[in-house]
Scaffold this motif. Structure first.
Motif, PDB file in Angstrom:
ATOM      1  N   ILE A 143     -15.064   9.340   8.392  1.00 49.72           N
ATOM      2  CA  ILE A 143     -16.509   9.242   8.589  1.00 49.72           C
ATOM      3  C   ILE A 143     -16.817   8.022   9.447  1.00 49.72           C
ATOM      4  CG2 ILE A 143     -18.718   8.947   7.403  1.00 49.72           C
ATOM      5  CD1 ILE A 143     -17.211  10.188   4.904  1.00 49.72           C
ATOM      6  N   MET A 144     -17.550   8.250  10.529  1.00 53.42           N
ATOM      7  CA  MET A 144     -17.986   7.130  11.351  1.00 53.42           C
ATOM      8  C   MET A 144     -19.147   6.425  10.643  1.00 53.42           C
ATOM      9  SD  MET A 144     -16.064   6.971  14.083  1.00 53.42           S
ATOM     10  CE  MET A 144     -14.712   7.456  12.980  1.00 53.42           C
ATOM     11  N   GLY A 145     -18.845   5.260  10.076  1.00 58.37           N
ATOM     12  CA  GLY A 145     -19.853   4.497   9.366  1.00 58.37           C
ATOM     13  C   GLY A 145     -20.376   3.363  10.215  1.00 58.37           C
ATOM     14  N   SER A 146     -20.883   2.341   9.566  1.00 59.88           N
ATOM     15  CA  SER A 146     -21.381   1.183  10.289  1.00 59.88           C
ATOM     16  C   SER A 146     -21.358  -0.031   9.377  1.00 59.88           C
ATOM     17  CB  SER A 146     -22.819   1.409  10.769  1.00 59.88           C
ATOM     18  OG  SER A 146     -23.358   0.214  11.306  1.00 59.88           O
ATOM     19  N   ARG A 147     -20.989  -1.162   9.957  1.00 60.44           N
ATOM     20  CA  ARG A 147     -21.052  -2.411   9.193  1.00 60.44           C
ATOM     21  C   ARG A 147     -22.475  -2.682   8.716  1.00 60.44           C
ATOM     22  NH1 ARG A 147     -17.434  -6.805   9.516  1.00 60.44           N
ATOM     23  NH2 ARG A 147     -16.625  -6.070  11.516  1.00 60.44           N
ATOM     24  N   MET A 148     -23.461  -2.099   9.435  1.00 64.64           N
ATOM     25  CA  MET A 148     -24.858  -2.276   9.039  1.00 64.64           C
ATOM     26  C   MET A 148     -25.153  -1.585   7.707  1.00 64.64           C
ATOM     27  SD  MET A 148     -26.574  -1.786  12.801  1.00 64.64           S
ATOM     28  CE  MET A 148     -28.274  -2.062  12.322  1.00 64.64           C
ATOM     29  N   GLY A 149     -24.253  -0.731   7.243  1.00 66.75           N
ATOM     30  CA  GLY A 149     -24.402  -0.103   5.938  1.00 66.75           C
ATOM     31  C   GLY A 149     -23.736  -0.894   4.825  1.00 66.75           C
ATOM     32  N   SER A 150     -23.153  -2.032   5.156  1.00 66.16           N
ATOM     33  CA  SER A 150     -22.506  -2.887   4.156  1.00 66.16           C
ATOM     34  C   SER A 150     -23.508  -3.902   3.628  1.00 66.16           C
ATOM     35  CB  SER A 150     -21.310  -3.619   4.771  1.00 66.16           C
ATOM     36  OG  SER A 150     -20.875  -4.654   3.907  1.00 66.16           O
ATOM     37  N   ILE A 151     -23.778  -3.851   2.327  1.00 68.80           N
ATOM     38  CA  ILE A 151     -24.673  -4.838   1.723  1.00 68.80           C
ATOM     39  C   ILE A 151     -23.997  -6.207   1.727  1.00 68.80           C
ATOM     40  CG2 ILE A 151     -25.856  -5.495  -0.418  1.00 68.80           C
ATOM     41  CD1 ILE A 151     -26.125  -2.455  -0.969  1.00 68.80           C
ATOM     42  N   GLY A 152     -22.701  -6.221   1.471  1.00 69.50           N
ATOM     43  CA  GLY A 152     -21.966  -7.481   1.438  1.00 69.50           C
ATOM     44  C   GLY A 152     -21.896  -8.178   2.783  1.00 69.50           C
ATOM     45  N   ALA A 153     -22.004  -7.398   3.880  1.00 70.28           N
ATOM     46  CA  ALA A 153     -21.904  -7.982   5.222  1.00 70.28           C
ATOM     47  C   ALA A 153     -23.271  -8.123   5.891  1.00 70.28           C
ATOM     48  CB  ALA A 153     -20.997  -7.115   6.094  1.00 70.28           C
ATOM     49  N   TYR A 162     -31.622   2.649   9.532  1.00 72.36           N
ATOM     50  CA  TYR A 162     -30.201   2.915   9.785  1.00 72.36           C
ATOM     51  C   TYR A 162     -29.314   2.319   8.699  1.00 72.36           C
ATOM     52  CZ  TYR A 162     -25.907   3.454  12.540  1.00 72.36           C
ATOM     53  OH  TYR A 162     -24.664   3.816  12.983  1.00 72.36           O
ATOM     54  N   GLY A 163     -29.557   1.055   8.331  1.00 74.11           N
ATOM     55  CA  GLY A 163     -28.733   0.392   7.330  1.00 74.11           C
ATOM     56  C   GLY A 163     -28.711   1.131   5.993  1.00 74.11           C
ATOM     57  N   PRO A 164     -29.879   1.412   5.411  1.00 75.24           N
ATOM     58  CA  PRO A 164     -29.892   2.153   4.141  1.00 75.24           C
ATOM     59  C   PRO A 164     -29.246   3.527   4.247  1.00 75.24           C
ATOM     60  CG  PRO A 164     -32.011   1.099   4.489  1.00 75.24           C
ATOM     61  CD  PRO A 164     -31.230   0.916   5.757  1.00 75.24           C
ATOM     62  N   SER A 165     -29.428   4.197   5.394  1.00 79.24           N
ATOM     63  CA  SER A 165     -28.833   5.531   5.540  1.00 79.24           C
ATOM     64  C   SER A 165     -27.313   5.462   5.532  1.00 79.24           C
ATOM     65  CB  SER A 165     -29.327   6.203   6.836  1.00 79.24           C
ATOM     66  OG  SER A 165     -28.709   5.652   7.986  1.00 79.24           O
TER      67      SER A 165
END
Length: 240
Positions: A143-153, A162-165
């Protein structure tokens, strides 16, 4: 004969994966996207490529795809379909995509559509193809994810759609790794890539070809121990 399905194959990273895997005449490719351009129609190499026009945010469309692929094992599914989640009117006023996804400008409509495609649509698409993956040989769902989806980062804020998604997608992938142990589910952050997701080339963005070239060894080497993990394209693990 490896069977590879690629969503978001009509542009950007997905299209680049399509070009790479199409060069091997032993591969069977199922290319999936909501729309197709002439350049994709002309890009097929020696492999057998079948295109499916599918809207991942539409359950009837996803069910139609599942029916079309019924009985066809899939060894590798690269899920690359996504939208960025920016307020469109503001992209015309700034060369910085971040300006179109801030606290002050984000709208309910943009958030809804982004979550619909990136989170719910991803869930529907992956779930629909689980029978195919379970029938595959050492099956992997990348799955192509994103560091923007990391709460820790998250050290910068913003990205309110985008982040929450992508954070929601991370949760889905982790749960899948537990509920479907027969399949390897791994999220990869491809880095900042120049694609059609943004209206300008962002600072530090690399070409899709360079990002895919770096991800290929990681994808090839994935094993059960990597299921439920979240990596950057060079192989470093990202905190949730």
């Amino acid at each position: 004969m490896p069977a590879i399905a690629i969503s978001g194959a009509g542009s950007g990273i997905g299209h680049t994966f399509l070009d790479h895997y199409s060069k091997d005449s032993n591969n069977t490719i199922y290319a999936i996207d909501v729309a197709w351009s002439d350049e994709v129609s002309d890009s097929k190499a020696a492999a057998k490529v079948t295109r499916y026009t599918t809207d991942s945010s539409s359950l009837p469309s996803v069910k139609k795809l599942a029916e079309a692929l019924k009985g066809h094992p899939i060894d590798l599914f690269i899920h690359s379909a996504a939208v960025r989640g920016m307020v469109k009117e503001l992209t015309e006023k700034s060369d910085d995509p971040a300006d179109a996804e801030t606290l002050d400008v984000m709208t309910a409509e943009v958030m809804q559509q982004t979550l619909l495609v990136n989170t719910m649509g991803s869930f529907l698409m992956i779930r629909a193809l689980l029978p195919n993956l379970k029938a595959g040989k050492n099956p992997k769902c990348v799955i192509m994810g994103s560091r923007m989806g990391s709460i820790g980062a998250n050290n910068n804020g913003g990205a309110y759609a985008y982040g929450p998604s992508k954070a929601g997608l991370n949760y889905i992938a982790k749960s899948l790794s537990i509920d479907v142990p027969e399949v390897i589910f791994t999220i990869i952050h491809p880095g900042k890539v120049d694609s059609r997701m943004t209206h300008v080339r962002e600072d530090g963005a690399v070409d899709p070809e360079d990002a895919v070239t770096e991800m290929l060894p990681l994808i090839d080497g994935l094993s059960k121990k990597d299921s439920g993990k979240f990596y950057v394209r060079e192989g470093e693990e990202i905190p949730w």
